[in-house]
Enzyme design. Structure first.
Site, PDB file in Angstrom:
ATOM      1  N   GLN A  87       0.813  -1.208   0.000  1.00 41.60           N
ATOM      2  CA  GLN A  87       0.000   0.000   0.000  1.00 41.60           C
ATOM      3  C   GLN A  87       0.853   1.268   0.000  1.00 41.60           C
ATOM      4  O   GLN A  87       0.328   2.370   0.106  1.00 41.60           O
ATOM      5  CB  GLN A  87      -0.930  -0.011   1.221  1.00 41.60           C
ATOM      6  CG  GLN A  87      -1.961  -1.114   1.180  1.00 41.60           C
ATOM      7  CD  GLN A  87      -2.829  -1.156   2.429  1.00 41.60           C
ATOM      8  OE1 GLN A  87      -2.877  -0.224   3.219  1.00 41.60           O
ATOM      9  NE2 GLN A  87      -3.523  -2.266   2.626  1.00 41.60           N
ATOM     10  N   HIS A 154      -1.314   0.326   5.501  1.00 46.59           N
ATOM     11  CA  HIS A 154      -1.937   1.315   6.392  1.00 46.59           C
ATOM     12  C   HIS A 154      -1.028   2.498   6.734  1.00 46.59           C
ATOM     13  O   HIS A 154      -0.851   2.859   7.880  1.00 46.59           O
ATOM     14  CB  HIS A 154      -2.432   0.647   7.674  1.00 46.59           C
ATOM     15  CG  HIS A 154      -3.521  -0.346   7.462  1.00 46.59           C
ATOM     16  ND1 HIS A 154      -4.182  -0.947   8.497  1.00 46.59           N
ATOM     17  CD2 HIS A 154      -4.056  -0.863   6.329  1.00 46.59           C
ATOM     18  CE1 HIS A 154      -5.086  -1.788   8.020  1.00 46.59           C
ATOM     19  NE2 HIS A 154      -5.019  -1.748   6.694  1.00 46.59           N
ATOM     20  N   GLU A 246     -15.695   3.611   8.518  1.00 43.99           N
ATOM     21  CA  GLU A 246     -16.224   4.667   9.374  1.00 43.99           C
ATOM     22  C   GLU A 246     -16.089   6.053   8.756  1.00 43.99           C
ATOM     23  O   GLU A 246     -15.133   6.339   8.033  1.00 43.99           O
ATOM     24  CB  GLU A 246     -15.468   4.702  10.710  1.00 43.99           C
ATOM     25  CG  GLU A 246     -15.570   3.443  11.533  1.00 43.99           C
ATOM     26  CD  GLU A 246     -14.778   3.533  12.835  1.00 43.99           C
ATOM     27  OE1 GLU A 246     -14.870   2.579  13.637  1.00 43.99           O
ATOM     28  OE2 GLU A 246     -14.073   4.546  13.058  1.00 43.99           O
ATOM     29  N   TYR A 256     -10.992   7.011  19.484  1.00 42.61           N
ATOM     30  CA  TYR A 256     -11.986   6.464  18.556  1.00 42.61           C
ATOM     31  C   TYR A 256     -12.031   4.933  18.568  1.00 42.61           C
ATOM     32  O   TYR A 256     -12.727   4.330  17.766  1.00 42.61           O
ATOM     33  CB  TYR A 256     -11.750   7.048  17.158  1.00 42.61           C
ATOM     34  CG  TYR A 256     -12.168   8.504  17.131  1.00 42.61           C
ATOM     35  CD1 TYR A 256     -13.407   8.886  16.650  1.00 42.61           C
ATOM     36  CD2 TYR A 256     -11.356   9.488  17.686  1.00 42.61           C
ATOM     37  CE1 TYR A 256     -13.819  10.211  16.676  1.00 42.61           C
ATOM     38  CE2 TYR A 256     -11.753  10.817  17.724  1.00 42.61           C
ATOM     39  CZ  TYR A 256     -12.991  11.170  17.227  1.00 42.61           C
ATOM     40  OH  TYR A 256     -13.406  12.481  17.270  1.00 42.61           O
ATOM     41  N   TYR A 267      -9.663  -9.908  10.687  1.00 39.12           N
ATOM     42  CA  TYR A 267      -9.705 -10.771   9.510  1.00 39.12           C
ATOM     43  C   TYR A 267      -9.529 -12.240   9.853  1.00 39.12           C
ATOM     44  O   TYR A 267      -9.954 -13.116   9.096  1.00 39.12           O
ATOM     45  CB  TYR A 267      -8.634 -10.339   8.494  1.00 39.12           C
ATOM     46  CG  TYR A 267      -9.066  -9.139   7.680  1.00 39.12           C
ATOM     47  CD1 TYR A 267      -9.945  -9.278   6.604  1.00 39.12           C
ATOM     48  CD2 TYR A 267      -8.607  -7.866   7.994  1.00 39.12           C
ATOM     49  CE1 TYR A 267     -10.343  -8.185   5.864  1.00 39.12           C
ATOM     50  CE2 TYR A 267      -9.002  -6.756   7.253  1.00 39.12           C
ATOM     51  CZ  TYR A 267      -9.871  -6.930   6.187  1.00 39.12           C
ATOM     52  OH  TYR A 267     -10.273  -5.841   5.460  1.00 39.12           O
TER      53      TYR A 267
END
Length: 376
Positions: A87, A154, A246, A256, A267
């Site tokens: 990513q 991420h 979200e 949060y 997962y």
């Protein structure tokens, strides 16, 4: 605003609306026309220059100066080496407050460094020579995530300036490591508030409690969009785990929840307690299960689609969708979800109020730049 003469290439006109209380989708005609403007190699983010041209980043590490009026693409030199595995990418690009005077561009990217890999925030001065060659001068990294870890996921790396132009908000994903999102010393899994030079802003709400001095909010997963609304509220979207994507209203000092609370599960099948009143965590304003895999986030304030003012627009990756969330003060609700037939990485409001989208370029998507204008 500058007018662009563009060739419209209509796409499919089937859409899904999520405006009803049951969450069931209804088939409707899209209220916009989709024009294909250009094609890029796995684009990640875009921003408009004052003259109507655009800066567009590509995953592998290229930043491009693009003119939507004539299709001209000019590569921009001076970009640091990007670790684009997994990513990783050359990520967000945003113009500094006062760009006309200071020519400063802020951008984020993933890199290898001590301890592994992480996301970095950098600046450079936009410079175009008389022969058209373009570069970022004086590029310097002004902030790096703490800490760098192994893995390729991420990073997050989204950038937004406060409405008064005094502060920069920067997202650091938890890098698929879970626990750093709750670690007060780490910037991973956090929204950060920085000065324009990249230093932690004074008065951040958790510094006195022993947190890293840049932390504004924590307990996040993979934060791929932040945007301020007309009243200065900061909205954020993030990918949940298996379920539980979200949209959050970001307030200073709040937790949060991730990975201690989420409306999704791990997962590997392990349960994560759902958000519930009184659990000590700030619950999302909107969440999805099944997921939409949110990409970019834009707050809409334009006049071209007056019916959509005060809405958030989200790019859907796995959902291959454009998603609209309607805002009402501090509340938010699902509104529309349109099938775009490709993974949508980024959404931006153009100078004339049109919506601009970037396809992701991965997993069968084409990497196109799309412009949405009213259908009628």
């Amino acid at each position: 605003m500058r007018h662009f003469a563009l060739t419209a290439l209509p796409l499919t006109l089937i859409a899904c609306s999520a405006d009803n209380a049951t969450g069931q989708n209804a088939v409707t005609e899209k209220p916009f026309k989709t024009s294909v403007i250009a094609d890029f190699d796995a684009p990640w983010a875009m921003t408009f220059l004052p003259d109507g041209r655009m800066l567009i980043t590509e995953k592998a590490g290229e930043m491009i100066l693009f003119d939507p009026k004539n299709g001209t693409k000019i590569p921009i030199a001076g970009i640091p080496k990007v670790d684009s595995a997994g990513q990783g990418a050359l990520m967000d690009v945003v113009l500094a407050p006062g760009l006309a005077e200071n020519k400063t561009v802020y951008f984020s990217f993933s890199e290898a460094g001590p301890g592994g890999k992480g996301v970095a925030l950098a600046t450079g001065r936009f410079d175009q020579a008389s022969d058209g060659t373009t570069k970022l001068d004086g590029v310097k990294v002004i902030f790096r995530a703490s800490q760098y870890v192994e893995g390729n996921g991420h990073y997050s790396g989204r950038i937004a300036f406060s409405p008064d132009g005094k502060y920069l908000f920067f997202t650091n994903g938890e890098r698929q490591k879970f626990d750093p999102a709750q670690d007060p010393k780490s910037t991973l899994g956090k929204v950060l508030r920085l000065n324009l030079d990249g230093s932690p802003a004074a008065g951040n709400p958790l510094a006195a409690k022993g947190f890293h001095p840049a932390v504004w909010s924590y307990g996040h997963r993979n934060l791929l969009g932040i945007a301020f609304d007309k009243d200065g509220r900061l909205w954020e979207q993030e990918m949940g785990p298996k379920g539980g994507d979200e949209v959050n209203l970001i307030k200073p000092g709040l937790n949060y929840g991730y990975p201690l609370a989420s409306n999704g599960s791990h997962y590997d099948g392990r349960d994560i307690p759902d958000h519930k009143p009184g659990d000590g965590f700030e619950a999302p304003k909107v969440w999805w299960n099944p997921v939409i895999s949110p990409g970019g986030l834009a707050y809409y304030s334009g006049d071209l689609f007056p019916q959509w003012k005060d809405s958030l627009f989200i790019g859907g990756l796995s959902s291959q969708a454009l998603v609209r969330v309607k805002l009402d003060g501090e509340n938010a609700a699902k509104a529309d979800q349109w099938d775009m037939g490709a993974r949508i990485r980024e959404v931006e409001q153009g100078p004339d109020g049109a919506l601009w989208l970037l396809e992701d370029g991965g997993q069968g998507s084409r990497g196109r730049l799309l412009k949405l204008t009213p259908a009628a």
